[in-house]
Design a protein around this motif. Structure first.
Motif, PDB file in Angstrom:
ATOM      1  N   UNK A   1       6.050  -2.737   5.177  1.00  0.00           N
ATOM      2  CA  UNK A   1       5.952  -1.338   5.653  1.00  0.00           C
ATOM      3  C   UNK A   1       5.216  -0.318   4.714  1.00  0.00           C
ATOM      4  N   UNK A   2       4.305   0.292   5.495  1.00  0.00           N
ATOM      5  CA  UNK A   2       3.736   1.490   4.608  1.00  0.00           C
ATOM      6  C   UNK A   2       2.193   0.909   4.451  1.00  0.00           C
ATOM      7  N   UNK A   3       2.229  -0.242   4.537  1.00  0.00           N
ATOM      8  CA  UNK A   3       0.469  -0.855   4.498  1.00  0.00           C
ATOM      9  C   UNK A   3      -0.304  -0.016   5.378  1.00  0.00           C
ATOM     10  N   UNK A   4      -1.515  -0.618   5.611  1.00  0.00           N
ATOM     11  CA  UNK A   4      -2.288   0.069   6.579  1.00  0.00           C
ATOM     12  C   UNK A   4      -2.936  -0.882   7.405  1.00  0.00           C
TER      13      UNK A   4
ATOM     14  N   UNK B   1       4.010 -11.073  13.239  1.00  0.00           N
ATOM     15  CA  UNK B   1       4.161  -9.714  14.170  1.00  0.00           C
ATOM     16  C   UNK B   1       4.286  -8.775  13.125  1.00  0.00           C
ATOM     17  N   UNK B   2       3.453  -7.483  13.368  1.00  0.00           N
ATOM     18  CA  UNK B   2       3.431  -6.193  12.853  1.00  0.00           C
ATOM     19  C   UNK B   2       3.649  -5.253  13.696  1.00  0.00           C
ATOM     20  N   UNK B   3       4.315  -3.991  13.832  1.00  0.00           N
ATOM     21  CA  UNK B   3       4.364  -3.029  14.553  1.00  0.00           C
ATOM     22  C   UNK B   3       3.624  -1.950  13.847  1.00  0.00           C
ATOM     23  N   UNK B   4       2.623  -1.219  14.304  1.00  0.00           N
ATOM     24  CA  UNK B   4       1.762  -0.345  13.749  1.00  0.00           C
ATOM     25  C   UNK B   4       1.643   0.967  14.591  1.00  0.00           C
TER      26      UNK B   4
ATOM     27  N   UNK C   1       6.613  -1.665  10.757  1.00  0.00           N
ATOM     28  CA  UNK C   1       7.558  -3.038  10.451  1.00  0.00           C
ATOM     29  C   UNK C   1       6.905  -4.270  10.426  1.00  0.00           C
ATOM     30  N   UNK C   2       7.445  -5.288   9.601  1.00  0.00           N
ATOM     31  CA  UNK C   2       6.768  -6.511   9.430  1.00  0.00           C
ATOM     32  C   UNK C   2       7.846  -7.465   9.510  1.00  0.00           C
ATOM     33  N   UNK C   3       7.715  -8.531  10.235  1.00  0.00           N
ATOM     34  CA  UNK C   3       8.842  -9.390  10.220  1.00  0.00           C
ATOM     35  C   UNK C   3       8.618 -10.701   9.091  1.00  0.00           C
TER      36      UNK C   3
END
Length: 603
Positions: free
Chosen positions: A146-149, A122-125, A133-135
């Motif tokens: 976090x910080x990736x696109x 799961x990713x929050x974008x 955030x990335x689990x």
């Protein structure tokens, strides 16, 4: 109650990372280090209590380790309670409150984050396309931080196109964007995914599940769902990512034949689209590994029997202070307005048959979700429960919908909000049908309750710490032992158990409970803290409109006596006692209850 319908049974594996119909995971193991924390806490706790309290304190922490042991805790507490008054309890009733507070903290630590945040990638974008955030699961699968696109996700062009469109839709202020599910191909290695996009306040969330074809699924499809060999082969090819024309070429069949086969597959599995079929297959594959604690979810093959409200009936209303209120409208769009105040377990779940009854009576049901349920935002900070703010929010919604007067239909804890409306705007209420109301209780009835209900009622009046401990432990029980066992323990009477075997009723309850699960147990806790705040005389004074209290003949909460107590205080009310029913009286006698609603709405 429900008409007969053909059943399909899917066993959804309740593993560490998957959701039950309640949206909660089963904690199938405890980490050794966490056991150590609990043992150390228990040793420290028992070192500072008197011998007379030791058994109670020990049972509190035992319930933290195994929620099924809550029954022992409750019984020991009731044994210490003796014949204390519900209105003026003895001090012994409050012993071990601090340990319950500590136990809640341990429960939250032991259970950890929800499954959605832990093991499903799961990713929050954000709206700007940057990963917030990335689990751990997503980090392991996609090697992103976090910080990736968003475009860094190793997915095909179609997937990124769907993500961009969803992101643009989410940016529109006040717009509710429906959950979007689609199939995607991985670009870094072979693999097919079911991707789900969900709107968030600061962007959106994407979660993915890998779709794998297991040859044993073919046997399940053949034997349990009566698919033909050809249809099973079409399912396999769809799962592997082939389009209709490719499948026709591989199988040496016409495109028209393949389309017909797909329609038959949808009909037999109850799926209405390709994403639904993929979700169905993900669940079906779990039956190969299901254990004794796993949850069984029924799927009714008749689409008309699916529970309500459906996704397209759910709406978001923005209140003047910016908070959001989720609501749905069921029944006849131009019918007599009925305001439905939901309960704390089944929430807003309705059977298809119940909605058909609304339509037949030309009733338009408006069903708002209270704070902490579904996507409705919490009350402003500092608001106490019960709060007139809930009633004020509903009045604002009524104004926006052009509704001047309504009939109230309230279930269980929803009656608290109904009383708030009666208190501040009685002129806008035609009448009230109050189902299984949590009315004030006298000492005699209180002492006759079963131990759990007795402790819960006491906690709702006198001890928020105790109420939180009970609700959190029951929530942990559902996580560990499954939704069905939880419901069976919550509704133990044979009449309620029989209703839970009805696929329409069970599906409606599970569907409604999604609104409770989205924010854990905060809504339930808010409701519990609201009960016991009114006296019988206080309730009677509020009932300035005609009220019918509906109670099941076999009710285990002594609601009949409680209703009579309010009527004795001069309330403008009557008791409707319905046979062959207990706590789930609404689902047993929906037609009778709606007839009474109609009589008020038509007056």
């Amino acid at each position: 109650m429900a008409r007969a319908c053909k059943l399909r049974v899917t066993i959804i594996r309740r593993s560490y990372h998957e959701h039950s119909p309640l949206g909660i995971r089963r904690a199938s193991f405890w980490l050794p280090s966490r056991r150590g924390i609990l043992r150390q806490t228990l040793r420290l706790a028992l070192a500072v209590v008197a011998d007379s309290e030791e058994q109670l304190v020990e049972s509190i922490y035992a319930a933290t380790l195994d929620p099924a042991a809550l029954d022992i805790t409750v019984q020991r507490w009731v044994d210490r309670l003796g014949n204390t008054s519900i209105e003026q309890p003895d001090s012994d009733a409050f012993q071990a409150e601090n340990h319950m507070t500590m136990a809640v903290a341990l429960l939250e630590r032991l259970n950890g984050p929800s499954a959605d945040d832990k093991a499903t990638p799961t990713l929050r974008i954000g709206f700007n396309g940057v990963v917030i955030s990335v689990n751990e699961a997503a980090q392991a699968v996609y090697q992103l931080a976090p910080g990736a696109r968003a475009e860094d996700l190793p997915l095909d062009g179609f997937a990124h196109s769907e993500i961009r469109k969803f992101s643009i839709a989410c940016r529109q202020p006040g717009k509710k964007v429906e959950r979007r599910a689609f199939l995607a191909q991985r670009t870094d290695r072979p693999g097919r995914l079911l991707a789900v996009l969900e709107q968030q306040s600061d962007g959106y969330r994407i979660s993915t599940t890998e779709v794998i074809w297991d040859v044993q699924q073919a046997t399940l499809l053949l034997e349990s769902f009566e698919l033909t060999d050809a249809e099973v082969d079409v399912v396999r090819l769809l799962i592997e990512g082939h389009g209709v024309e490719q499948i026709a070429e591989v199988r040496g069949a016409s495109v028209a034949t393949v389309r017909t086969q797909i329609r038959r597959i949808y009909d037999k599995t109850g799926a209405g689209s390709m994403p639904e079929l993929i979700r169905f297959m993900v669940g079906l594959s779990a039956t190969l590994y299901a254990g004794p604690g796993d949850e069984i979810q029924t799927k009714v093959s008749d689409e008309g029997a699916a529970p309500f409200p459906r996704d397209d009936q759910s709406r978001l209303f923005v209140l003047p202070d910016g908070r959001r209120l989720e609501y749905s409208i069921l029944g006849a769009e131009d019918g007599q307005p009925v305001l439905f105040m939901h309960d704390e377990i089944c929430v807003d779940g309705w059977t298809a048959e119940g909605v058909a009854m609304l339509q037949a009576r030309q009733l338009k049901l408006v069903a708002p979700l209270r704070p902490h349920y579904g996507r409705t935002d919490p009350l402003p900070q500092g608001s106490n429960m019960p709060s007139s703010q809930i009633a004020e929010d509903i009045l604002v919604l009524m104004d926006a919908l052009g509704i001047e007067q309504v009939t109230l239909l309230a279930r269980v804890m929803g009656n608290i909000a109904a009383m708030q409306l009666l208190e501040i705007a009685p002129e806008r209420i035609k009448g009230v049908v109050s189902v299984a109301p949590p009315l004030p209780m006298r000492d005699e009835a209180f002492r006759q309750l079963n131990p759990l209900l007795r402790m819960m009622f006491f906690a709702s009046m006198h001890s928020p710490a105790m109420a939180r401990f009970i609700v959190k432990t029951r929530h942990a029980f559902a996580q560990r032992y499954g939704a069905r066992r939880y419901l069976e323990s919550h509704y133990p009477h044979p009449w309620d158990r029989k209703l839970l075997e009805d696929p329409q009723v069970y599906s409606a309850i599970m569907h409604g409970a999604r609104a409770l699960a989205e924010k854990g147990v905060d809504g339930y806790l808010s409701d519990v803290s609201s009960t016991g705040r009114y006296t019988s005389a206080g309730v009677a004074a509020l009932l300035r409109r005609p009220v019918t209290f509906v109670v099941g003949e076999q009710d285990q909460n002594h609601r009949r006596e409680r209703v009579l107590g309010v009527i004795e205080e001069g309330a403008n009310a009557e008791l409707m006692l319905l046979s062959d029913a207990c706590d789930l009286v609404f689902y047993r006698h929906t037609e009778t209850i709606l007839d009474r609603v109609l009589s008020y709405a038509s007056a």
